[in-house]
Write an enzyme that holds these catalytic residues in place. Structure first.
Site, PDB file in Angstrom:
ATOM      1  N   LYS A 174      -0.716 -13.196  84.652  1.00 29.72           N
ATOM      2  CA  LYS A 174      -0.366 -11.877  84.103  1.00 29.72           C
ATOM      3  C   LYS A 174      -0.479 -11.873  82.585  1.00 29.72           C
ATOM      4  O   LYS A 174      -0.973 -10.895  81.995  1.00 29.72           O
ATOM      5  CB  LYS A 174       1.058 -11.498  84.533  1.00 29.72           C
ATOM      6  CG  LYS A 174       1.510 -10.140  83.985  1.00 29.72           C
ATOM      7  CD  LYS A 174       0.635  -9.021  84.504  1.00 29.72           C
ATOM      8  CE  LYS A 174       0.924  -7.683  83.810  1.00 29.72           C
ATOM      9  NZ  LYS A 174       2.303  -7.208  83.990  1.00 29.72           N
ATOM     10  N   LYS A 199       5.274  -7.627  72.949  1.00 31.79           N
ATOM     11  CA  LYS A 199       5.891  -8.714  73.710  1.00 31.79           C
ATOM     12  C   LYS A 199       4.831  -9.531  74.446  1.00 31.79           C
ATOM     13  O   LYS A 199       4.838 -10.777  74.413  1.00 31.79           O
ATOM     14  CB  LYS A 199       6.889  -8.149  74.716  1.00 31.79           C
ATOM     15  CG  LYS A 199       7.571  -9.208  75.579  1.00 31.79           C
ATOM     16  CD  LYS A 199       8.107  -8.643  76.885  1.00 31.79           C
ATOM     17  CE  LYS A 199       6.995  -8.471  77.915  1.00 31.79           C
ATOM     18  NZ  LYS A 199       7.501  -8.152  79.268  1.00 31.79           N
TER      19      LYS A 199
END
Length: 311
Positions: free
Chosen positions: A188, A257
């Site tokens: 991911k 992030k």
């Protein structure tokens, strides 16, 4: 949905085959809300908890149970979580007292988290006899609400088998990346890094075209009809060309992030990510200019500012 199971809880009387099961769900943000709804539609009993009450009330109206505490969530056999970042997961779901009193035997973490947190979570849950699976997802909120996510899963094979009925309810395909949860998180992180690079490249190309009198929308229409079809260039390309960043499907702070997660993962294995450093600074620039409430595609405005393009 029919499936075999080897664990019982919450009043299940040991039946070996059952339709639906009680699932604890933590984190009802823009993605978690739709994912929990998909589990409800599949016939599961879903016990939900969220720090703000509004999403809980909305799901209760659809048939979910409201959990009064995280302990009530962890009374279910299986817990699914979709929290925003490492800090939220660590604060809420790595609490030793919570895990010591848990009846749950499986936790499926579907958020994008760091590799170090994935390792800590797997070890902490193992100490309490709870299986841990990582299953971050690909897709924006409408895709989550439709139950059409792509799910990137990793964990012990027997745990993935137990989680499969839940994956089938929330997604259209599950991709198995191995027996270690961190492998799903690595996949991911790598994927979101590539998406961020694509957004930046489209922003620079659109700025170049705009500076020479070509409408960015015309450029993107041509590119996505010829060389770059597909959801990333089509979806984000149109957002960049039209400068359409609201409502935010994936917030700009989350983009920063994920870029930082990629840089940290690269540093852990001595993998240089030179574009990552450029992306990090671009996201910081966007945040400094007040775009924190916009979609992460708003990082394209940084390329426009660098090019001296006026509003």
């Amino acid at each position: 949905m029919t499936y075999s199971r080897s664990h019982t809880s919450d009043g299940d009387e040991g039946s070996t085959r059952m339709t639906g099961r009680t699932i604890g769900f933590v984190g009802l943000g823009s993605m978690g809300r739709g994912m929990a709804g998909s589990l409800l539609r599949a016939g599961h009993t879903v016990r939900v908890w969220n720090r703000s009450p509004e999403p809980v009330a909305a799901l209760v109206a659809e048939g979910a149970e409201a959990a009064g505490s995280l302990a009530e969530v962890f009374a279910a056999d299986t817990v699914v979580s979709m929290l925003a970042n490492d800090a939220a997961f660590e604060q809420l779901l790595l609490d030793p007292a919570l895990l010591a009193g848990a009846a749950a035997t499986l936790h499926v973490n579907m958020a994008s988290v760091s590799l170090s947190l994935a390792d800590r979570a797997e070890a902490r849950y193992a100490e309490h006899g709870i299986g841990y699976v990582a299953a971050p997802v690909l897709g924006r909120p409408p895709v989550a609400a439709a139950g059409r996510l792509n799910i990137l899963a990793a964990g012990a094979p027997e745990l993935l088998e137990r989680a499969e009925p839940l994956f089938a309810a929330m997604g259209e395909r599950t991709w198995n990346f191995g027996a270690s949860p961190r492998q799903a998180n690595t996949a991911k992180i790598s994927t979101n890094f590539l998406i961020a690079c694509a957004i930046e490249s489209m922003a620079e190309a659109c700025s170049l075209a705009d500076a020479h009198g070509i409408r960015p929308t015309d450029l993107v229409e041509m590119l996505t009809a010829t060389l770059f079809p597909g959801p990333i260039h089509t979806g984000y390309g149109s957002m960049v060309a039209e400068r359409r960043y609201e409502p935010a499907g994936f917030g700009l702070p989350l983009g920063l992030k994920d870029v930082n997660l990629a840089l940290d993962a690269g540093a852990a294995r001595n993998v240089p990510l030179p574009f990552g450093s450029i992306l990090r600074d671009a996201f910081l620039d966007a945040l400094a200019h007040g775009d924190g409430d916009k979609d992460w595609a708003a990082v394209a405005e940084v390329a426009r500012r660098r090019a001296g393009l006026s509003d």
